[in-house]
Write a protein that holds these residues in place. Structure first.
Motif, PDB file in Angstrom:
ATOM      1  N   MET A   1       2.182   5.256 -11.112  1.00  0.00           N
ATOM      2  CA  MET A   1       2.453   5.236 -10.382  1.00  0.00           C
ATOM      3  C   MET A   1       1.295   6.104  -9.223  1.00  0.00           C
ATOM      4  N   LYS A   2       0.199   5.223  -8.903  1.00  0.00           N
ATOM      5  CA  LYS A   2      -1.398   5.565  -8.023  1.00  0.00           C
ATOM      6  C   LYS A   2      -1.214   4.128  -7.582  1.00  0.00           C
ATOM      7  N   PRO A   3      -1.229   4.127  -6.289  1.00  0.00           N
ATOM      8  CA  PRO A   3      -2.033   2.716  -5.213  1.00  0.00           C
ATOM      9  C   PRO A   3      -2.765   2.550  -5.766  1.00  0.00           C
TER      10      PRO A   3
ATOM     11  N   GLU B   1      -6.481  -0.036  -4.932  1.00  0.00           N
ATOM     12  CA  GLU B   1      -7.611   1.223  -3.752  1.00  0.00           C
ATOM     13  C   GLU B   1      -7.316   0.586  -2.684  1.00  0.00           C
ATOM     14  N   PHE B   2      -7.992   1.278  -0.888  1.00  0.00           N
ATOM     15  CA  PHE B   2      -7.624   0.387   0.011  1.00  0.00           C
ATOM     16  C   PHE B   2      -8.820   1.873   1.322  1.00  0.00           C
TER      17      PHE B   2
ATOM     18  N   LEU C   1      -5.494   0.724   5.341  1.00  0.00           N
ATOM     19  CA  LEU C   1      -4.497   1.145   5.880  1.00  0.00           C
ATOM     20  C   LEU C   1      -4.729   1.918   7.250  1.00  0.00           C
TER      21      LEU C   1
ATOM     22  N   VAL D   1       4.291   4.137   1.176  1.00  0.00           N
ATOM     23  CA  VAL D   1       4.368   4.590   0.236  1.00  0.00           C
ATOM     24  C   VAL D   1       4.563   4.649  -0.716  1.00  0.00           C
ATOM     25  N   PRO D   2       5.804   4.773  -1.185  1.00  0.00           N
ATOM     26  CA  PRO D   2       5.768   4.155  -1.867  1.00  0.00           C
ATOM     27  C   PRO D   2       6.224   2.625  -2.602  1.00  0.00           C
TER      28      PRO D   2
ATOM     29  N   VAL E   1       0.214   2.568   8.842  1.00  0.00           N
ATOM     30  CA  VAL E   1       1.222   3.391   8.191  1.00  0.00           C
ATOM     31  C   VAL E   1       1.105   4.613   9.697  1.00  0.00           C
TER      32      VAL E   1
ATOM     33  N   TYR F   1      -9.581   3.649   4.722  1.00  0.00           N
ATOM     34  CA  TYR F   1      -7.977   4.095   5.509  1.00  0.00           C
ATOM     35  C   TYR F   1      -9.227   4.131   6.650  1.00  0.00           C
TER      36      TYR F   1
ATOM     37  N   GLY G   1       5.153   7.094   6.570  1.00  0.00           N
ATOM     38  CA  GLY G   1       5.053   6.426   5.292  1.00  0.00           C
ATOM     39  C   GLY G   1       5.758   6.594   4.610  1.00  0.00           C
TER      40      GLY G   1
ATOM     41  N   LEU H   1       3.748   1.402  -2.235  1.00  0.00           N
ATOM     42  CA  LEU H   1       1.806   1.309  -2.318  1.00  0.00           C
ATOM     43  C   LEU H   1       1.878   2.238  -3.378  1.00  0.00           C
ATOM     44  N   ALA H   2       2.647   2.895  -4.095  1.00  0.00           N
ATOM     45  CA  ALA H   2       2.381   3.954  -5.282  1.00  0.00           C
ATOM     46  C   ALA H   2       3.270   2.563  -6.509  1.00  0.00           C
ATOM     47  N   MET H   3       4.043   1.572  -6.062  1.00  0.00           N
ATOM     48  CA  MET H   3       4.650   0.630  -7.485  1.00  0.00           C
ATOM     49  C   MET H   3       4.265  -0.423  -6.619  1.00  0.00           C
TER      50      MET H   3
END
Ligand code: FES
Ligand code: FES
Lengths: 167, 292
Positions: B1-3, B5-6, B50, B37-38, B30, B8, B33, B40-42
């Motif tokens: 559950m960690k995005p 890299e991006f 972003l 964001v969910p 964004v 910003y 979010g 991105l997390a998945m």
């Protein structure tokens, strides 16, 4: 990226990757582990913190987005180390927690409710904590805790007659 | 559950945001979010950059123009929920907002974000389609406005420009003296994704006859749908006539089946909730009429 956060009243500077959530930043960079990492995708509410006084999910926010914002975590609610806020104490008294995993989120969500509404109905309380999942208590005692805290806070500065002679 | 890299960026203006979007084809905008964001997390979304528009002052706020209420894209859902302008001019949106997520997600989530993400079960897109709102987008080529009905193409799919962003939504304000609204939704738990939702707005003349009516159904197909119940205009909008009109109009629905609800169930509930929302809207309008 360098980010300055106002956490529990103190400015804290951290250097984080943009992809680091506010939740992970609080826990890993600032050692504030009271915000809990549950689902990490916005479903459970265990990570709730107050941003500019309003409850939000810290797993759905990157630390870089919180730059300059005012953040309150569960560690910032009590008046002094070792003390409990009225609301925290009410959770103890009504057995509003069992394992405690959801508790910081429940308390911050309810804290924001009581700041805005000193006399919430049970429906108001249910709505305020509707985004927070508890696997233990069945919620009944959590609602009781918030009702008890609301009553105590209302009476705190009431004249003796209104407080029914209670101290 | 960690995005993944991006990079910003927080551009200082809409023009600068559009320039960044134009030079980075896989950038994502964004704001609050609460949907992105969910994803991105998945790792369902993996943008390289972003573009955070939440703090652009030109995109926030609610303003009234003649016949129109204009809501800036980054207006938080909670601000719209508490706005007296929304309550008086756009009661249908006011009725729908408490159903959008939970208080903590409404504190961050924006009106524009809900529209731009185009979840078929989302309440704000449903109200936009039901009331025939106009959606304004901007890219380096300039500004572009289109009807909400054309904006929503499918699940999480819109007609927004490739390298642009949604800047505002323009809701027509009904100025009739007696306007009432009704909103209903069925989901597994309160505030979960709706299997079916229905939003209705009705205007009545002093004799209690309908002069204008709008009905939208969400959650049943791949986008919110406006149902044509104009046959009820000129009538008293009561009795079996309402359910019959909704049932006939519901022929255009293309409900989908999933684990939670079959297509047949969705159609049945859409008709029921549609009629119920109209009933509530009529009662609400009558109450307002009696109060004046
Ligand atoms: S950890 Fe943030 S909502 Fe579950
Ligand atoms: S006390 Fe265990 S999850 Fe709430």
């Amino acid at each position: 990226m360098k980010v300055a956060l106002l956490v529990n009243g103190a400015v804290r500077e951290v250097d984080v990757e943009p992809r680091k959530t506010l939740l992970d930043t609080l826990r890993e960079d600032l050692s504030l582990t009271g915000a809990h990492a549950g689902c990490e995708h916005g479903v459970c509410g265990a990570c709730t913190v107050l941003v500019d006084g309003a409850p939000v999910r810290s797993c759905l926010m990157f630390a870089v987005q919180a730059d300059g914002l005012d953040i309150t975590t569960i560690e910032g609610l009590a008046s002094a180390p070792g003390e409990l806020s009225v609301l925290q104490d009410s959770f103890c008294e009504t057995h509003g927690l069992q394992c405690g995993f959801c508790t910081p989120g429940m308390i911050l969500a309810s804290h924001a409710l009581l700041e805005a509404n000193p006399a919430p109905t049970r429906a108001d309380i249910a709505e305020a904590i509707s985004g927070n999942i508890c696997r233990c208590t069945g919620y009944g005692q959590i609602v009781e805790a918030v009702e008890l805290a609301a009553e105590r806070l209302r009476l705190a500065n009431a004249p003796r007659a209104a407080a029914g002679g209670r101290p | 559950m960690k995005p993944a890299e991006f990079a910003y960026v927080r551009p200082a203006s809409v023009a600068e945001a559009c320039a960044v979007l134009a030079s980075n084809p896989d950038a994502r905008v964004v704001a609050g979010g609460q949907t992105l964001v969910p994803m991105l997390a998945m790792r369902l979304a993996r943008p390289s950059i972003l573009v955070d528009i939440l703090r652009l002052p030109e995109l926030a706020g609610i303003a009234e123009e003649p016949g129109t209420l204009v809501i800036g894209a980054t207006t938080r859902q909670v601000e719209a929920e508490r706005s007296s302008l929304v309550a008086s001019r756009l009661p249908l949106l006011a009725a729908a907002l408490p159903w959008v997520g939970h208080p903590p997600t409404r504190n961050r989530g924006t009106v524009g974000g809900s529209l731009a993400n185009a979840d078929p079960s989302a309440e704000i897109p449903l109200v936009a389609v039901a009331l025939e709102a106009e959606i304004v987008t901007e890219d380096e080529g300039g500004r572009f406005a289109m009807p909400a009905d054309d904006f929503f193409i499918g699940p999480m799919l819109t007609a927004a420009p490739e390298a642009g962003l949604l800047t505002q939504v323009r809701f027509p304000v009904w100025s009739e003296p007696c306007v009432g609204v009704g909103f209903h939704e069925v989901s597994a738990r309160r505030s979960d994704f709706a299997f079916v939702s229905a939003a209705a707005q009705v205007a009545l003349d002093p004799d209690g006859r309908c002069t204008r009516i709008a009905l939208g159904i969400g959650g049943v197909g791949d986008r919110p749908v406006r149902l044509d119940v104009a046959g009820l205009v000129g009538t008293r909008v009561e009795g079996d006539r309402v359910a019959q009109a909704v049932e006939a109009a519901a022929a255009v629905l293309e409900p989908t089946s999933d684990l939670h609800a079959s297509a047949a169930y969705r159609r049945r509930v859409a008709i029921l909730l549609g009629a119920r929302a109209i009933g509530d809207a009529v009662a609400d309008a009558q109450e307002k009429g009696a109060g004046r």
